[in-house]
Design an enzyme around this catalytic site. Structure first.
Site, PDB file in Angstrom:
ATOM      1  N   ASP A  59       7.078  12.441 -13.926  1.00 22.58           N
ATOM      2  CA  ASP A  59       7.734  11.994 -11.751  1.00 22.58           C
ATOM      3  C   ASP A  59       7.655  10.342 -11.795  1.00 22.58           C
ATOM      4  O   ASP A  59       6.415  10.438 -10.831  1.00 22.58           O
ATOM      5  CB  ASP A  59       6.365  13.740 -11.064  1.00 22.58           C
ATOM      6  CG  ASP A  59       6.928  13.521  -9.456  1.00 22.58           C
ATOM      7  OD1 ASP A  59       7.903  13.614  -9.371  1.00 22.58           O
ATOM      8  OD2 ASP A  59       5.995  13.667  -8.727  1.00 22.58           O
ATOM      9  N   LEU A  85      -6.408   7.639   3.776  1.00 23.41           N
ATOM     10  CA  LEU A  85      -5.329   6.953   3.640  1.00 23.41           C
ATOM     11  C   LEU A  85      -4.072   7.858   3.506  1.00 23.41           C
ATOM     12  O   LEU A  85      -2.825   6.845   3.736  1.00 23.41           O
ATOM     13  CB  LEU A  85      -5.266   6.526   2.573  1.00 23.41           C
ATOM     14  CG  LEU A  85      -6.525   5.140   2.167  1.00 23.41           C
ATOM     15  CD1 LEU A  85      -7.027   5.227   0.308  1.00 23.41           C
ATOM     16  CD2 LEU A  85      -6.135   4.325   2.779  1.00 23.41           C
ATOM     17  N   GLY A  86      -4.056   9.050   3.509  1.00 23.95           N
ATOM     18  CA  GLY A  86      -2.510   9.821   3.210  1.00 23.95           C
ATOM     19  C   GLY A  86      -3.288  11.296   2.321  1.00 23.95           C
ATOM     20  O   GLY A  86      -4.710  11.101   2.229  1.00 23.95           O
ATOM     21  N   GLY A 136      -0.932  15.054   0.621  1.00 18.86           N
ATOM     22  CA  GLY A 136       0.173  15.282   0.052  1.00 18.86           C
ATOM     23  C   GLY A 136      -0.232  16.696  -0.171  1.00 18.86           C
ATOM     24  O   GLY A 136      -0.555  17.620   0.161  1.00 18.86           O
ATOM     25  N   LYS A 174      -8.683  11.544  -4.124  1.00 23.89           N
ATOM     26  CA  LYS A 174      -8.074  12.220  -3.898  1.00 23.89           C
ATOM     27  C   LYS A 174      -8.411  13.667  -3.946  1.00 23.89           C
ATOM     28  O   LYS A 174      -9.936  13.324  -5.137  1.00 23.89           O
ATOM     29  CB  LYS A 174      -7.284  12.181  -5.094  1.00 23.89           C
ATOM     30  CG  LYS A 174      -6.012  13.234  -5.053  1.00 23.89           C
ATOM     31  CD  LYS A 174      -4.933  13.184  -5.413  1.00 23.89           C
ATOM     32  CE  LYS A 174      -4.076  14.790  -6.015  1.00 23.89           C
ATOM     33  NZ  LYS A 174      -2.532  14.009  -6.584  1.00 23.89           N
TER      34      LYS A 174
END
Length: 315
Positions: A130, A14-15, A17, A36
């Site tokens: 955040d 999905l991505g 970071g 994650k």
């Protein structure tokens, strides 16, 4: 791409970071989850393992309709991971950049959902620190707040030394910039910036370098003239420089929720006059320690250029 993470079968990347990659995966019963996984080189660093364990602790303390609840995690294995409820929608950042600003009614519904999410987060003894469009997922049932990587957890020791600067510059509160202890009011300031972005696709503090935005957020008044009439006063109240002048999430929910009716939301009380100062010294710690800020910035994956600019504006 791994084929399995813990008990989950990985289906799609999905991505990624600064801390790791995120995958769509499925449980044995077919339930979709977002997993994650920390990057291997970071998993070997005790400090990153500590940070990830804090994120899991913070995320597990929140279980609301407008967050993505944790369903499983392993912080002790060779490559730690965290699984949350899968949200199929794009982030608010992606949605606005792809389709333009939301309508006033869409912004009102977004704000009501985010205010309820903040109530749940703060009830768990957590300050998110955040809140930004990238950390708001646009689910069909409402927004979902994610990513507790730098959250302040009341029952745990501080993540960094006092005076450290943590957060995303465009969506920081003045007290975060000054290195003050985070409070729930800091999340309300970020909430105001998120609503402004959703309604206008821009910041009420203008454009420019990160250091310029840090300066304006801490030292100048926001320009909210481009916001719709029903949101202008409310967002301005959220962006009050002094934390005590901002509305609470409960007041925001009263103003934006269904109880307010279909018309323009009522504004919270006007903030009392207050004149802030940039890099205001803190009573217990003295002036903000730029060395600690530097370490925090670098640890959070920000650039050397930002660090140099911020240090220049802090002198």
């Amino acid at each position: 791409m791994p084929t399995r993470v813990g008990p989950y079968q990985v289906a799609q990347f999905l991505g990624e970071g600064g801390m790791g990659s995120v995958y769509l995966a499925h449980s044995r019963g077919g339930r979709p989850v977002a997993v994650k996984v920390i990057r291997p080189e970071l998993a070997r660093e005790p400090s990153f393992r500590h940070r990830f364990a804090r994120e899991v602790t913070a995320a597990r303390a929140v279980n609301g309709a407008y967050t993505a609840p944790v369903v499983n995690a392993d912080t002790e294995c060779e490559q730690p991971w965290l699984a949350t409820v899968f949200v199929s929608g794009p982030s608010l950042w992606q949605a606005v950049r792809a389709n333009g600003p939301l309508t006033p009614e869409q912004v009102r519904r977004l704000g009501a959902g985010l205010a309820e999410a903040l109530l749940d987060i703060h009830a768990g003894g957590i300050v998110h620190r955040d809140l930004k469009p990238q950390n708001v997922l646009m689910d069909t049932t409402g927004p979902r707040v994610i990513d507790f990587g730098i959250a302040h957890v009341t029952d745990l020791p501080p993540l960094t030394d006092p005076g450290a600067l943590l957060g995303t510059p465009h969506f920081m509160s003045p007290e975060q910039i000054k290195g003050s202890k985070p409070t729930t009011a800091s999340d309300v300031f970020s909430f105001g910036l998120v609503l402004s972005f959703a309604a206008t696709d821009r910041s009420p503090f203008g454009t420019g370098s990160n250091a310029q935005l840090l300066y304006r957020i801490a030292h100048t008044e926001p320009d909210v003239r481009s916001l719709p009439d029903g949101l202008r006063v409310l967002v301005a109240a959220c962006l009050a420089k002094h934390p005590g002048q901002r509305p609470t999430p409960a007041e925001l929910l009263d103003a934006l929720g269904h109880r307010a009716g279909p018309g323009a939301p009522p504004a919270p009380p006007a903030p009392r006059p207050y004149t802030p100062t940039l890099w205001e010294p803190q009573p217990r710690h003295g002036a903000v320690d730029l060395a600690r800020n530097a370490q925090a910035l670098l640890t959070d994956g920000l650039t050397d250029a930002l660090l140099i600019e911020a240090a220049g504006h802090g002198s």
